[in-house]
Each structure stands twice: as structure tokens, then as C-alpha cells.
Write an enzyme that holds these catalytic residues in place. Structure first.
Site, PDB file in Angstrom:
ATOM      1  N   THR A 183       0.870  -1.180   0.000  1.00  0.00           N
ATOM      2  CA  THR A 183       0.000   0.000   0.000  1.00  0.00           C
ATOM      3  C   THR A 183       0.904   1.226   0.000  1.00  0.00           C
ATOM      4  O   THR A 183       2.019   1.189   0.529  1.00  0.00           O
ATOM      5  CB  THR A 183      -0.874   0.069   1.264  1.00  0.00           C
ATOM      6  OG1 THR A 183      -0.010   0.079   2.399  1.00  0.00           O
ATOM      7  CG2 THR A 183      -1.811  -1.097   1.356  1.00  0.00           C
ATOM      8  N   GLU A 327      -5.852  -4.013  -0.383  1.00  0.00           N
ATOM      9  CA  GLU A 327      -6.122  -5.156   0.504  1.00  0.00           C
ATOM     10  C   GLU A 327      -7.345  -5.971   0.075  1.00  0.00           C
ATOM     11  O   GLU A 327      -7.620  -7.020   0.649  1.00  0.00           O
ATOM     12  CB  GLU A 327      -6.355  -4.661   1.944  1.00  0.00           C
ATOM     13  CG  GLU A 327      -5.111  -4.123   2.630  1.00  0.00           C
ATOM     14  CD  GLU A 327      -4.906  -2.621   2.427  1.00  0.00           C
ATOM     15  OE1 GLU A 327      -5.378  -2.092   1.397  1.00  0.00           O
ATOM     16  OE2 GLU A 327      -4.285  -1.984   3.294  1.00  0.00           O
ATOM     17  N   LYS A 438     -14.751  17.072  11.879  1.00  0.00           N
ATOM     18  CA  LYS A 438     -15.674  17.058  13.008  1.00  0.00           C
ATOM     19  C   LYS A 438     -15.911  18.497  13.457  1.00  0.00           C
ATOM     20  O   LYS A 438     -15.016  19.153  13.985  1.00  0.00           O
ATOM     21  CB  LYS A 438     -15.067  16.251  14.161  1.00  0.00           C
ATOM     22  CG  LYS A 438     -16.048  16.052  15.284  1.00  0.00           C
ATOM     23  CD  LYS A 438     -15.571  14.995  16.245  1.00  0.00           C
ATOM     24  CE  LYS A 438     -16.769  14.479  17.026  1.00  0.00           C
ATOM     25  NZ  LYS A 438     -16.415  13.578  18.076  1.00  0.00           N
ATOM     26  N   TRP A 443     -20.463  15.713  11.767  1.00  0.00           N
ATOM     27  CA  TRP A 443     -19.436  15.362  10.783  1.00  0.00           C
ATOM     28  C   TRP A 443     -19.695  16.068   9.463  1.00  0.00           C
ATOM     29  O   TRP A 443     -20.834  16.168   9.011  1.00  0.00           O
ATOM     30  CB  TRP A 443     -19.419  13.860  10.541  1.00  0.00           C
ATOM     31  CG  TRP A 443     -19.012  13.064  11.750  1.00  0.00           C
ATOM     32  CD1 TRP A 443     -19.852  12.357  12.570  1.00  0.00           C
ATOM     33  CD2 TRP A 443     -17.708  12.917  12.275  1.00  0.00           C
ATOM     34  NE1 TRP A 443     -19.122  11.773  13.571  1.00  0.00           N
ATOM     35  CE2 TRP A 443     -17.800  12.093  13.420  1.00  0.00           C
ATOM     36  CE3 TRP A 443     -16.453  13.389  11.887  1.00  0.00           C
ATOM     37  CZ2 TRP A 443     -16.694  11.736  14.180  1.00  0.00           C
ATOM     38  CZ3 TRP A 443     -15.344  13.036  12.645  1.00  0.00           C
ATOM     39  CH2 TRP A 443     -15.471  12.214  13.782  1.00  0.00           C
TER      40      TRP A 443
HETATM   41  P1  AMP Z   1      -5.527   1.846  -2.557  1.00  0.00           P
HETATM   42  O1  AMP Z   1      -5.234   0.742  -1.649  1.00  0.00           O
HETATM   43  O2  AMP Z   1      -4.346   2.718  -2.857  1.00  0.00           O
HETATM   44  O3  AMP Z   1      -6.204   1.380  -3.800  1.00  0.00           O
HETATM   45  O4  AMP Z   1      -6.544   2.822  -1.823  1.00  0.00           O
HETATM   46  C1  AMP Z   1      -7.769   2.359  -1.327  1.00  0.00           C
HETATM   47  C2  AMP Z   1      -8.584   3.513  -0.845  1.00  0.00           C
HETATM   48  O5  AMP Z   1      -8.957   4.365  -1.920  1.00  0.00           O
HETATM   49  C3  AMP Z   1      -9.909   3.121  -0.225  1.00  0.00           C
HETATM   50  O6  AMP Z   1      -9.767   2.688   1.092  1.00  0.00           O
HETATM   51  C4  AMP Z   1     -10.700   4.402  -0.348  1.00  0.00           C
HETATM   52  O7  AMP Z   1     -10.387   5.314   0.682  1.00  0.00           O
HETATM   53  C5  AMP Z   1     -10.208   4.971  -1.647  1.00  0.00           C
HETATM   54  N1  AMP Z   1     -11.156   4.660  -2.733  1.00  0.00           N
HETATM   55  C6  AMP Z   1     -11.114   3.654  -3.611  1.00  0.00           C
HETATM   56  N2  AMP Z   1     -12.147   3.719  -4.463  1.00  0.00           N
HETATM   57  C7  AMP Z   1     -12.872   4.794  -4.123  1.00  0.00           C
HETATM   58  C8  AMP Z   1     -14.066   5.422  -4.620  1.00  0.00           C
HETATM   59  N3  AMP Z   1     -14.703   4.953  -5.682  1.00  0.00           N
HETATM   60  N4  AMP Z   1     -14.522   6.509  -3.980  1.00  0.00           N
HETATM   61  C9  AMP Z   1     -13.885   7.029  -2.908  1.00  0.00           C
HETATM   62  N5  AMP Z   1     -12.751   6.506  -2.409  1.00  0.00           N
HETATM   63  C10 AMP Z   1     -12.249   5.404  -3.000  1.00  0.00           C
END
Ligand code: AMP
Length: 544
Positions: A183, A327, A438, A443
Site C-alpha cells: 500500500t 487489501e 468534526k 461530521w
Molecule cells: P488503494 O489501496 O491505494 O487502492 O486505496 C484504497 C482507498 O482508496 C480506499 O480505502 C478508499 O479510501 C479509496 N477509494 C477507492 N475507491 C474509491 C471510490 N470509488 N470513492 C472514494 N474513495 C475510494
């Protein structure tokens, strides 16, 4: 009593065999770093992956060894993707946009001994070579393009030469690791997710099941999402399963380059993060036409603003807004509409598409409050999203501390995303837990404010961050990258937001930036913005 069916392990190598035999017309088109456009079918891809697998064994790569890649989307990267796991080794994709420090941390943590790199990254690896004393290098090019380099590097095409083009792939348990992806880790060290053959195969089957009908038979797909970011959302595996042609864009991901590639290669479906689609839509508007065959977009990684969704939908391009994480392999939910939803008026359809769709089969979802209590799926209650399933991580590679915190007492993975789920099963992401603002015990969703503000014609990109406030706890600050030369005022933004938000949800102030800081995966880096504007004084505190 067990069922009386054969048990064949779900191995990724079966995908290349299947596509090579079943889809002779499909092709992998690659805009290569060398500057040319290369084409080959799935049969040639399999033959070359077989050659590579022999070469890897000749180099001493053993089952369980980590083999790294540092490369754009192209056929050679795809061959590595398939050859490495086919012999039981682990394909570890490294994101070249990470800092040198993070990259070295990851390579050491993973224990990589061999790295396949595009020409682009040779100079960077030369600079890092002292910090990676164990590493061997393969430059993914041919002899004619092999650079003069201080690295002790092999040439990819030379490596393949002379090896047989066919083999029976080895059999091993389907739970064997096949891939590793870290990540991007905005806080703390990057954490590694280990995919198995089984999880990737189930992910490919689930993806094909939900997206297949919209993609149509043997679609021509443009993976803009990089192979180094969560397996390009599984396309190296879903692609051969559905007989897709994959149009690999290489390093040039700007609107003009993508427009040209989509148009000349008849791309029907394109996959990537919202910032990419913003670039493409600007190009479409500048040229007055969309790429001829484009009719479908898959978007995820961060929230797709409604104005951008509408921009494409009005051109007849179906936007599928999906959610997922490194993940979760990554697809957790996707937004293909049911026939009833498709029949809704435009406005209602767009409202649905702003959310992140329905969960895919195999990924269960629950939302819980701070005390861990499940919240109702009524479309209103918000809580942290937890997921469970065969394609969801159970922990992190060689990281017992992070692994211990990853799952709750019931064994569900905490995503760190705040979401609501409607009675119809539609997921809406409200924020990252750490990005929620917040204010006075209530929120404010930064995503909601951003989605509305970005629709202003004077706003190119925007982000909302929380600033500490003595009375309200936190208050929102809007950071704007203006479109063209004219910057919007806070009053103009308020006029746009007021019909949709409560007064206390409006940003207190607006600051301008020339460029938005982006993370290694192309998302706006709120962490950087929070640091940069930490000392910003909000208007109502200026005279205090
Ligand atoms: P990554 O592991 O880099 O792919 O990041 C995952 C994170 O990206 C998720 O936990 C979300 O916070 C964000 N994310 C992925 N898809 C979306 C979406 N369609 N809308 C908003 N946030 C998203």
C-alpha cells in the site's frame, strides 16, 4: 461427505492456456517505452511467458522467491506477471512514483533479488544500486535499445532467446502466494498485501461476472490503472478470462495521448482513477468529439465527482464507479446498474452513480460505529466499512503488528473508510476516517463538499481539509487549483454549495494552489495539504 468432483487447483497459469486456445483474435497492443506500437495475441503472450519461466528457472528463481517489477503497462510487464507466479514465485510490483526511500524499504522488506525494469527507470536504479547490493536487473527491452548502464543488467529479449515456447505448467496448491503489492502508506511504512492464486482467480471470476455483461464479448479494454497498482484492478487475470484485448498505454497518460490511443485502437472500455478521466474529458471537449468506440469507463481509487460522471454520460459513455483497496484485490463494489435503475430519469441515475455501487459476490460488508456496533443499512447511518471474503487480506506480509490490528474480533478487515449502505445494497463512501471533519459534534464529509465544489467552472481540482478550531473542534478549508487563469472566490463557491449543504458545512476559507500534491497512486495527497496549511488562520480567528 465430500462432493464427487475433481479438485483442480485454481492456478493463474490456466488463464493464459485458456486465452491462447480460445481467443485467437484478441490482442495485447502496447505503446512501448521505445516509442513503437507493438501487437501480439494471447498465444504469443503465453509462448513468451513460457520462455520467460524457463529463463527464470535458469537464473535460479525458486518457488516462493520474490521477483520485482518497476514498469509501465506493456506486454513484457504482462508476461512477467504471468511467468513468475506460474512457477510458484511471487510477482512483486513496485510503484515507481514512490520516493527512493520507500522503494528501497519495500525492496528490502520484500527480499527482492531480481527486478524487471523498463528503460525509463534504469537511471533511477543506477542511483539506488548501492542501497540494493543483492539485486540483479533485467531491462525490459531488446538488444538494439539496451542502454549503457552501470547496472549489472540482463536484456529481456536476450533472456527469452533459445528457451522452449511450450510447457506443462507445474501444479501446486492454489493457496500459494502469487503476487505482492505494498500500500502506498500515507502514514508509517508501506504494508505488503499477499495475493494467492486462488484469491486472484476468484477475483477474476467475480469481476467477469459483474462487469462482463456491460463489457460485451471480447471487449477492447484500456487499462490506464497501472499494473503496479493492485494488479491493474485484476485486468491481467480478468482479461484472458473474458478474451479481452488489452490496449497498454505505456508511460503517456495525458488526455491527448489517451484520446489518440483510444480512438485508433477502438477502445470500448477504459479503466482508471478520476484524475485520468478529468484529463481525457478536457481533451474530448477541446477536440469536440470522444474517441469513436469508447462507451464504458470503470473508475475508482478516489471518489468520481458527479460533474465528471455527467460529462461522460452525456457523451453516451457508461460510467461504472467502483470501490476497492490494495487489501481487497481490489474490487469490493461496482456500480453497474440494474435494468430498473437504468430506466430512471437522468438525475436519479447520476445520483446513484455518484455512490460506489453494490458489493461484488464474495465480499461481505458491514458498517460499524466507534463502539464496534453494526449500523443499519438504511442509506443514512454512517460507520466504518468492514469487509470479509476470499479476496480480502487476512494480514500483512512480515508485519505482525499491522496484521494484529487489521481484523476485528469477528475476523473482518477494517477499511478505514466511512460509508453508508442503502436498503438496496448501494454503498456510498463518505470519507476516509481520517479525512472526515468534526465540527461542533457533527461530521462534514470532505468528499461531499469536494464533489460539489469541483463542478464550479473556475475549479480544476479541489480538496477539503480540516483545520483545528477552538470553538468547533475542526472547520473545513477548501484548497483549489483554479481552472485556466481565473480563480473562484469563496462567495462564488458558497453560492454553488448552499442549495445542497447546511450552512455549517460550508468551507470557512479558500486557498489557491498552482498544483495539487498527488500520492504515488494519483490521489490528491491530503497529508501534504494538511502539513502545508497547518498554520493557516481561518477568517473568524484572524482578529482573535
Ligand atoms: P488503494 O489501496 O491505494 O487502492 O486505496 C484504497 C482507498 O482508496 C480506499 O480505502 C478508499 O479510501 C479509496 N477509494 C477507492 N475507491 C474509491 C471510490 N470509488 N470513492 C472514494 N474513495 C475510494
Amino acid at each position: 461427505m465430500n462432493g464427487l468432483m475433481m479438485h483442480r487447483p485454481l492456478l493463474q497459469s490456466g488463464l493464459l492456456d485458456y486465452a491462447a486456445e480460445s481467443f485467437p483474435a484478441a490482442e495485447i497492443v502496447s505503446r512501448r517505452v521505445e516509442g513503437d506500437l507493438h501487437r501480439q495475441g494471447w498465444a504469443a503472450t503465453r509462448a513468451r511467458a513460457v520462455q520467460l519461466s524457463h529463463a527464470l528457472e535458469a537464473l535460479g528463481v525458486q518457488p516462493g522467491d520474490r521477483v520485482a517489477t518497476l514498469a509501465w503497462n506493456g506486454h513484457r510487464h504482462l508476461e512477467v506477471y504471468h511467468a513468475v507466479p506460474a512457477i510458484g514465485a511471487i510477482c512483486h510490483t513496485i510503484n515507481p512514483r514512490l520516493s527512493a526511500e520507500q522503494m528501497c524499504f519495500i525492496a528490502h522488506h520484500a527480499g527482492d533479488r531480481l527486478i524487471f525494469t523498463d528503460l525509463t527507470f534504469v537511471p533511477m536504479l543506477e542511483r539506488l544500486q548501492d542501497q540494493l547490493p543483492q539485486m540483479r536487473y533485467v531491462v525490459m527491452t531488446d538488444r538494439a535499445h539496451m542502454p549503457e548502464t552501470a547496472l549489472d543488467a540482463l536484456c529481456y529479449e536476450d533472456l527469452l532467446q533459445g528457451h522452449p515456447t511450450d510447457r506443462v505448467w507445474p501444479d501446486f496448491p492454489e493457496t500459494t502466494v502469487s503476487g505482492l503489492c505494498y500500500t502506498s502508506g500515507t502514514t508509517g511504512d508501506p504494508k505488503g498485501t499477499l495475493y494467492s492464486h486462488r484469491s486472484n482467480m476468484l477475483h477474476a471470476l467475480a469481476t467477469a461476472a459483474v462487469l462482463g455483461p456491460d463489457l460485451g464479448p471480447q471487449p477492447r479494454i484500456l487499462p490506464v490503472v497501472p499494473l503496479f497498482h493492485v494488479n491493474a484492478w485484476g485486468l491481467p487475470f480478468t482479461g484472458p478470462l473474458i478474451g479481452a484485448s488489452l490496449i497498454m498505454p505505456g508511460p503517456h497518460l495525458d488526455g491527448a495521448s489517451l484520446w489518440d490511443l483510444c480512438d485508433t485502437e477502438g477502445v470500448e472500455s477504459a479503466w482508471g482513477v478520476p484524475t485520468i478521466w478529468q484529463g481525457l474529458l478536457a481533451e474530448i471537449r477541446a477536440r469536440g468529439a470522444k474517441p469513436a468506440a469508447l462507451r464504458h469507463i470503470v473508475v475508482g481509487g478516489s471518489a468520481m465527482p458527479r460533474s465528471l460522471i455527467e460529462g461522460f454520460e452525456k457523451l453516451g459513455v457508461d460510467v461504472n464507479h467502483a470501490w476497492g483497496m490494495t487489501e481487497t484485490s481490489p474490487l469490493g463494489s461496482q456500480g453497474s446498474l440494474t435494468p430498473e435503475q437504468r430506466a430512471l430519469p437522468f438525475d436519479q441515475r447520476m445520483a446513484l452513480k455518484q455512490g460506489q455501487g453494490r458489493r461484488v459476490f464474495g465480499v461481505e460488508m458491514k458498517i460499524v460505529d466507534d463502539a464496534g456496533l453494526r449500523q443499519p443499512h438504511d442509506g443514512r447511518a454512517m460507520g466504518e466499512l468492514f469487509v470479509r471474503g476470499n479476496t480480502v487480506t487476512a494480514g500483512y506480509f512480515k508485519n505482525p503488528e499491522a496484521s494484529a490490528k487489521a481484523l476485528d474480533a469477528e475476523g473482518w478487515f477494517g477499511t478505514g473508510d466511512i460509508a453508508s449502505i442503502s436498503p438496496e445494497g448501494m454503498l456510498t463512501l463518505r470519507d476516509r476516517a481520517k479525512d472526515l471533519i468534526k465540527s461542533g459534534g457533527e461530521w462534514i464529509s470532505s468528499i461531499d463538499v469536494e464533489n460539489l465544489a469541483v463542478a464550479h467552472p473556475k475549479v480544476a481540482q479541489c480538496a477539503v481539509i480540516a483545520l483545528p478550531h477552538p470553538k468547533w473542534d475542526e472547520r473545513p478549508l477548501l484548497v483549489v487549483k483554479p481552472a485556466a487563469n481565473e480563480a473562484p472566490t469563496l462567495a462564488e463557491i458558497h453560492d454553488l454549495l448552499r442549495p445542497h449543504l447546511a450552512g455549517w458545512q460550508l468551507p470557512d476559507d479558500l486557498v489557491l494552489v498552482d498544483e495539487m500534491p498527488l500520492t504515488a497512486t494519483g490521489k490528491i495527497s491530503k497529508l501534504t495539504l494538511r502539513h502545508r496549511f497547518a498554520d493557516h488562520v481561518l477568517p473568524d480567528l484572524r482578529d482573535a
